[in-house]
Write a protein that holds these residues in place. Structure first.
Motif, PDB file in Angstrom:
ATOM      1  N   THR A 130       0.848  -1.183   0.000  1.00 18.98           N
ATOM      2  CA  THR A 130       0.000   0.000   0.000  1.00 18.98           C
ATOM      3  C   THR A 130       0.892   1.244   0.000  1.00 18.98           C
ATOM      4  O   THR A 130       2.115   1.150   0.105  1.00 18.98           O
ATOM      5  CB  THR A 130      -0.937   0.034   1.234  1.00 18.98           C
ATOM      6  N   LEU A 131       0.228   2.378  -0.094  1.00 16.37           N
ATOM      7  CA  LEU A 131       0.954   3.642  -0.194  1.00 16.37           C
ATOM      8  C   LEU A 131       1.941   3.845   0.955  1.00 16.37           C
ATOM      9  O   LEU A 131       3.004   4.434   0.770  1.00 16.37           O
ATOM     10  CB  LEU A 131      -0.066   4.788  -0.267  1.00 16.37           C
ATOM     11  N   LYS A 132       1.599   3.345   2.124  1.00 20.39           N
ATOM     12  CA  LYS A 132       2.496   3.567   3.285  1.00 20.39           C
ATOM     13  C   LYS A 132       3.843   2.847   3.106  1.00 20.39           C
ATOM     14  O   LYS A 132       4.817   3.171   3.783  1.00 20.39           O
ATOM     15  CB  LYS A 132       1.820   3.181   4.594  1.00 20.39           C
ATOM     16  N   ASP A 133       3.896   1.884   2.177  1.00 17.62           N
ATOM     17  CA  ASP A 133       5.160   1.181   1.921  1.00 17.62           C
ATOM     18  C   ASP A 133       6.079   1.989   0.997  1.00 17.62           C
ATOM     19  O   ASP A 133       7.204   1.572   0.730  1.00 17.62           O
ATOM     20  CB  ASP A 133       4.885  -0.192   1.284  1.00 17.62           C
ATOM     21  N   TYR A 134       5.587   3.111   0.473  1.00 18.79           N
ATOM     22  CA  TYR A 134       6.371   3.922  -0.473  1.00 18.79           C
ATOM     23  C   TYR A 134       6.420   5.383  -0.020  1.00 18.79           C
ATOM     24  O   TYR A 134       5.677   6.229  -0.512  1.00 18.79           O
ATOM     25  CB  TYR A 134       5.757   3.824  -1.890  1.00 18.79           C
ATOM     26  N   PRO A 135       7.296   5.685   0.945  1.00 18.02           N
ATOM     27  CA  PRO A 135       7.328   7.043   1.522  1.00 18.02           C
ATOM     28  C   PRO A 135       7.573   8.141   0.484  1.00 18.02           C
ATOM     29  O   PRO A 135       6.931   9.191   0.549  1.00 18.02           O
ATOM     30  CB  PRO A 135       8.485   6.971   2.516  1.00 18.02           C
ATOM     31  N   TYR A 136       8.476   7.928  -0.487  1.00 18.14           N
ATOM     32  CA  TYR A 136       8.750   8.986  -1.470  1.00 18.14           C
ATOM     33  C   TYR A 136       7.507   9.300  -2.301  1.00 18.14           C
ATOM     34  O   TYR A 136       7.224  10.460  -2.608  1.00 18.14           O
ATOM     35  CB  TYR A 136       9.894   8.592  -2.411  1.00 18.14           C
ATOM     36  N   LEU A 137       6.777   8.241  -2.661  1.00  9.53           N
ATOM     37  CA  LEU A 137       5.547   8.426  -3.428  1.00  9.53           C
ATOM     38  C   LEU A 137       4.513   9.183  -2.593  1.00  9.53           C
ATOM     39  O   LEU A 137       3.833  10.090  -3.077  1.00  9.53           O
ATOM     40  CB  LEU A 137       5.027   7.046  -3.848  1.00  9.53           C
TER      41      LEU A 137
END
Ligand SMILES: [Fe+2]
Length: 214
Positions: free
Chosen positions: A4-11
């Motif tokens: 999920t989004l929380k796994d991709y801090p830069y994004l």
């Protein structure tokens, strides 16, 4: 494993920075543009809160990506530096495409886009499409329009003109109502990186097709 989004801090930071523009950027006194900006920020806030699934595509490049480093370097000196810096962290893992069934030969080396959020985007979300467009210097992006979609382009790097009306620099927001035909040209010596937002019904967002006007 589902990411999920929380796994991709830069994004996540990039999307937060885009939200910043739609929250704090000026609508130039236009009620219509203000309403579009509100629509985008409400949907984007919802997406950030929901933390949607992220489906990483196989990274794909296009010839115009040779201009990406230059666009990022230039963007780092402009008002959208924060967004550009975060974008540079995810750029290598993006899938760049054309989106049009028929791509003019001249344009295939000078244009590509990548969808970061949407029904089929990197971040799976049905209520808003967000992406980036990269254009080489001295490029004509031919006239096109979007059925049932309200669009805005936020300039992150470089300069552009739309329909020969005005010149837009980083931080500028260009608004296109549904069906509005728009043709973009870029500055002679530097590439142009744009963030785009598409707002519309979930059906319109899911079934969008891209064609150039004759
Ligand atoms: Fe467009």
């Amino acid at each position: 494993m589902t990411c999920t989004l929380k796994d991709y801090p830069y994004l996540t930071y990039y999307l937060q920075d885009i939200l910043f523009w739609y929250r704090n950027g000026s609508a130039g006194g236009s009620k219509i543009i203000n309403s579009h900006m509100k629509h985008v920020r409400v949907a984007l806030k919802q997406a950030l809160k929901q933390c949607p699934e992220v489906v990483l595509p196989e990274a794909q490049s296009k010839p115009v990506c040779f201009h990406l480093d230059r666009a990022v370097d230039n963007g780092m000196h402009g008002p959208a530096a924060g967004s550009v810096r975060m974008f540079s962290r995810i750029a290598a893992s993006l899938s760049w495409g054309y989106g049009y069934e028929r791509m003019p030969k001249k344009l295939s080396d000078r244009y590509a886009y990548s969808e970061l959020m949407g029904p089929c985007g990197l971040v799976r979300f049905d209520k808003l499409i967000l992406g980036v467009v990269l254009l080489a210097p001295d490029t004509v992006y031919p006239a096109h329009s979007h059925a049932g979609i309200t669009e805005s382009y936020l300039c992150l790097s470089g300069t552009l003109s739309q329909n020969d009306a005005g010149v837009y620099a980083p931080g500028s927001l260009i608004y296109n109502p549904p069906e509005h035909s728009h043709r973009i040209t870029t500055g002679r010596t530097e590439p142009c990186l744009l963030s785009y937002a598409w707002a519309g019904s979930e059906e319109a967002l899911a079934n969008q097709t891209m064609t150039f006007k004759r």
